[in-house]
Structure formats: C-alpha cells, structure tokens
Design a protein around this motif. Structure first.
Motif, PDB file in Angstrom:
ATOM      1  N   GLU A 114       0.831  -1.192   0.000  1.00  0.00           N
ATOM      2  CA  GLU A 114       0.000   0.000   0.000  1.00  0.00           C
ATOM      3  C   GLU A 114       0.868   1.245   0.000  1.00  0.00           C
ATOM      4  OE1 GLU A 114      -4.077   0.187   1.906  1.00  0.00           O
ATOM      5  OE2 GLU A 114      -2.961  -1.051   3.346  1.00  0.00           O
ATOM      6  N   SER A 115       0.278   2.353  -0.428  1.00  0.00           N
ATOM      7  CA  SER A 115       0.995   3.621  -0.396  1.00  0.00           C
ATOM      8  C   SER A 115       0.734   4.331   0.934  1.00  0.00           C
ATOM      9  CB  SER A 115       0.549   4.522  -1.549  1.00  0.00           C
ATOM     10  OG  SER A 115      -0.774   4.992  -1.339  1.00  0.00           O
ATOM     11  N   ALA A 116       1.643   5.229   1.284  1.00  0.00           N
ATOM     12  CA  ALA A 116       1.427   6.041   2.478  1.00  0.00           C
ATOM     13  C   ALA A 116       0.168   6.890   2.334  1.00  0.00           C
ATOM     14  CB  ALA A 116       2.646   6.924   2.730  1.00  0.00           C
ATOM     15  N   LEU A 117      -0.126   7.316   1.099  1.00  0.00           N
ATOM     16  CA  LEU A 117      -1.327   8.122   0.869  1.00  0.00           C
ATOM     17  C   LEU A 117      -2.581   7.351   1.266  1.00  0.00           C
ATOM     18  CD1 LEU A 117      -2.737  10.655  -0.290  1.00  0.00           C
ATOM     19  CD2 LEU A 117      -2.690   9.517  -2.533  1.00  0.00           C
ATOM     20  N   ASP A 118      -2.685   6.096   0.836  1.00  0.00           N
ATOM     21  CA  ASP A 118      -3.865   5.294   1.169  1.00  0.00           C
ATOM     22  C   ASP A 118      -4.025   5.150   2.678  1.00  0.00           C
ATOM     23  OD1 ASP A 118      -4.527   4.915  -1.498  1.00  0.00           O
ATOM     24  OD2 ASP A 118      -3.330   3.085  -1.673  1.00  0.00           O
ATOM     25  N   VAL A 119      -2.911   4.912   3.361  1.00  0.00           N
ATOM     26  CA  VAL A 119      -2.960   4.709   4.812  1.00  0.00           C
ATOM     27  C   VAL A 119      -3.329   6.007   5.528  1.00  0.00           C
ATOM     28  CG1 VAL A 119      -1.572   4.114   6.829  1.00  0.00           C
ATOM     29  CG2 VAL A 119      -1.351   2.765   4.733  1.00  0.00           C
ATOM     30  N   VAL A 120      -2.703   7.109   5.125  1.00  0.00           N
ATOM     31  CA  VAL A 120      -2.962   8.389   5.775  1.00  0.00           C
ATOM     32  C   VAL A 120      -4.406   8.828   5.567  1.00  0.00           C
ATOM     33  CG1 VAL A 120      -2.408  10.864   5.714  1.00  0.00           C
ATOM     34  CG2 VAL A 120      -0.569   9.162   5.752  1.00  0.00           C
TER      35      VAL A 120
END
Length: 366
Positions: free
Chosen positions: A299-305
C-alpha cells in the motif's frame, strides 16, 4: 495521464530506476545520504540554469492561470473535448510540446491532470479531451462545463517526454490517443518513419479518428472488428532502434513492455497508479506527537494516511504533480516521485509513491 479518463495521470515509465543509488557504505539498502543531498541540490539549481529546448519541459506558468471554456465538442459519445483560452485580454498561453499536460483546477478545488491534444503552434488556446467515467469526480465536473465557464490551469508539465528518434511505434488505447496524437502529427510533419496503432472498443468510441495524418502508416483497430489485440500483433514491423510510445490501460502497457527487447526506448502513460514495487513495511507519524500508522508492503502512504485524514489532498497518485507532498520532519525517505518542471523536493515527502526502508519511521508535517 491520459489526460482522459478520470484525469488520473500516468507517469512516463522507463527501464532506468529513478531512485538514487543505495548507500555506498553498508546502510542496509537505504538511499545514500550523499546522493540524496546531490539530488536535492540539482533540483534547486535546475530551474536557474536550464533553458527550455525541444524534449524538455517549457517554463512553468507563474501561478494559476484562469482560462475560459471557448468551445465544447464531443468527438465520441462519452468524450468531451474542451478548447480553453485565456480569460483575460493580452494573456499568452505558455508553450508546450507533444506529451505535455496541464493541471486543471475544477470546482471545489478538485485538481486533475489532462493531456494537451491540440496544436502546439497555436498559442491562442489549449485543447483537452476527457472521457466520462461513472462516479469519477474529475470527469463529471469537466463534462458539466459549458462555453463561457472558467477554470484554473497550472503548467504545462512534462511527464511523457517526446524525444527525437529515427523511427517510432505509437500505440494508443481509447482515450489514450490524447497525448499520442500530437506526437504522431509531429513525427509526420518531420518526415520521421513511424507506425501508429490505435485500438478501442469500436470506431464510434474512438475520438479524433478524422485528425490522423493521411498517407501515414496508421492502423485504426477497433476490438469489435479485429478482436482483442495481443502484443505480437501490435509489434508487427518492429525493428531495433524504434522508440515505443504507449498510452492506455495497464494491461496494454505491460503486455508490450514484456515483449519488446531490453534497452528499447520505452515511454508510457497509464490510466491508473502503478502498483507498489519492492515495497517494505514502514511507519509514518503524523506530526511530532500524532498517531503512528503502519504502511504495509503493498500500500501507499497516501492510502494509509487518508484512512485517518480523509481530507489529505492528492491528484495524480504517480509522483509527479506534487499535490500530495507534505513536509518531512524526520526519517530517511526512499524518494520515488518524479517531479516535473524541475520542481524541487526540498524537505518534503510524496505520499502517493515515496516510501522508507523496513522498520524506518517517517515523521510528516500533517
């Protein structure tokens, strides 16, 4: 990116890895600090030392440019082609080249990237073309525009560079024709040898068929007449030294990339973010005392954030527009973004693509 479906841009892909070399002195595969520093310095100096020339980005426009919708056409049933002209008198649109795109600022601050698909010699107006996607916020807003409406522009920017070559193979899938069409015209005008294969569901769904150069090696190939294409068929006539340009769905791009010889100049734009490659689990802290989030390998950091901060801004999801960059307060990043127009990273982190090494904690100014 491409400037078409939902306006999710698709960055150019190369065989070369854009990331800085790993540490030279055994830091467990982490990016070398010295090389990271050099990369940052080069990014700061580049805008001061470079001049625009063919194959390079034109100068960035100074801030947002307000443009007016001069005309809306429908070259295919679900495609809106907009002609955009300066809203104020005496304003000259910035120069551009085939492969460039603009950031379009729509209602509610929604930003999407769309390819310029008109004539680079015509500085009086830009043309973009957008296919409507069910549920797509950007495409829905574009299709709601009418002559006389105004929108904001940033750019143009270059994430799909059109380079000089002796021979080209162009492949476009559906709305993927938007960045490729100016390339085909430029190659034809320059007398370069090329072949263009244009695929789509059916002829009616394929815009700009009537704008293809006459007498050129162009094959309009709708699926309902010829069946689903395979890579070998699309590469018919391919010879070593040919530069390959592809814009379309990820399966089309991946199939061609697997089949062409290693070392072939290969440039592509896709309709969706690239999958995470060589991802490792790391952590991000939101602010110096905020929550700590784990970013999984896939996953990307964007999705998690965005699960905890859904208002976090983003646009291209492929590491070049800069919308999702946030301040980097601590930690050693693995920068995977490819900022266009010489835009420096500075102490920032691109949430959509950048990562960190296994177990590393990145502290973000969020």
């Amino acid at each position: 990116m491409t400037g078409g479906s939902e306006g999710v841009r698709h960055s150019a892909e190369y065989y070369a890895d854009p990331r800085p070399p790993v540490a030279l002195f055994g830091r467990g595969g982490q990016p070398d600090r010295f090389m990271l520093a050099l990369e940052g310095l080069a990014a700061r100096l580049e805008p001061l030392t470079s001049r625009w020339r063919p194959g390079h980005p034109p100068p960035e426009s100074a801030g947002d440019l307000t443009v007016r919708v001069a005309a809306v056409e429908h070259p295919a049933p679900d495609v809106a082609a907009l002609t955009l002209v300066p809203a104020g008198p005496g304003t000259v649109l910035p120069p551009w080249q085939p492969g460039h795109h603009v950031d379009v600022v729509l209602g509610g601050g929604v930003v999407r990237q769309y390819s310029l698909t008109g004539d680079p010699a015509d500085r009086s107006g830009y043309r973009i073309a957008v296919r409507r996607i069910e549920g797509g916020a950007g495409s829905g807003l574009v299709h709601g525009l009418a002559a006389g409406d105004t929108v904001g522009l940033r750019g143009p920017r270059n994430a799909f560079p059109f380079s000089r070559a002796d021979r080209y193979l162009f492949v476009a899938g559906g709305i993927g024709i938007t960045p490729v069409l100016p390339m085909v015209r430029a190659a034809h005008a320059a007398g370069r040898e090329f072949r263009f294969v244009y695929t789509g569901r059916d002829r009616e769904s394929m815009p700009f068929r009537d704008e293809l150069p006459e007498g050129a090696d162009v094959f309009v190939r709708p699926d309902d007449e010829y069946g689903i294409p395979d890579a070998d068929e699309l590469l018919t006539g391919f010879t070593p030294g040919t530069a390959v340009y592809v814009c379309g769905p990820a399966p089309l791009i991946n199939a061609l990339r697997r089949r062409i010889p290693e070392g072939t100049p290969f440039f592509s734009e896709r309709f969706s973010p690239s999958p995470v490659v060589d991802g490792r689990r790391f952590e991000v802290r939101l602010g110096r005392s905020g929550p700590v989030l784990t970013v999984p390998e896939d996953e990307s950091a964007l999705d998690v954030v965005r699960r905890v901060r859904p208002e976090t801004a983003y646009s291209c999801r492929q590491g070049f527009c800069g919308t999702c960059r946030v301040g980097l307060l601590a930690g050693v990043p693995d920068h995977r973004d490819r900022p266009t127009g010489g835009s420096p990273r500075g102490g920032e982190f691109a949430l959509c693509v950048s990562r960190a090494e296994e177990g590393e904690r990145i502290v973000l100014d969020l």
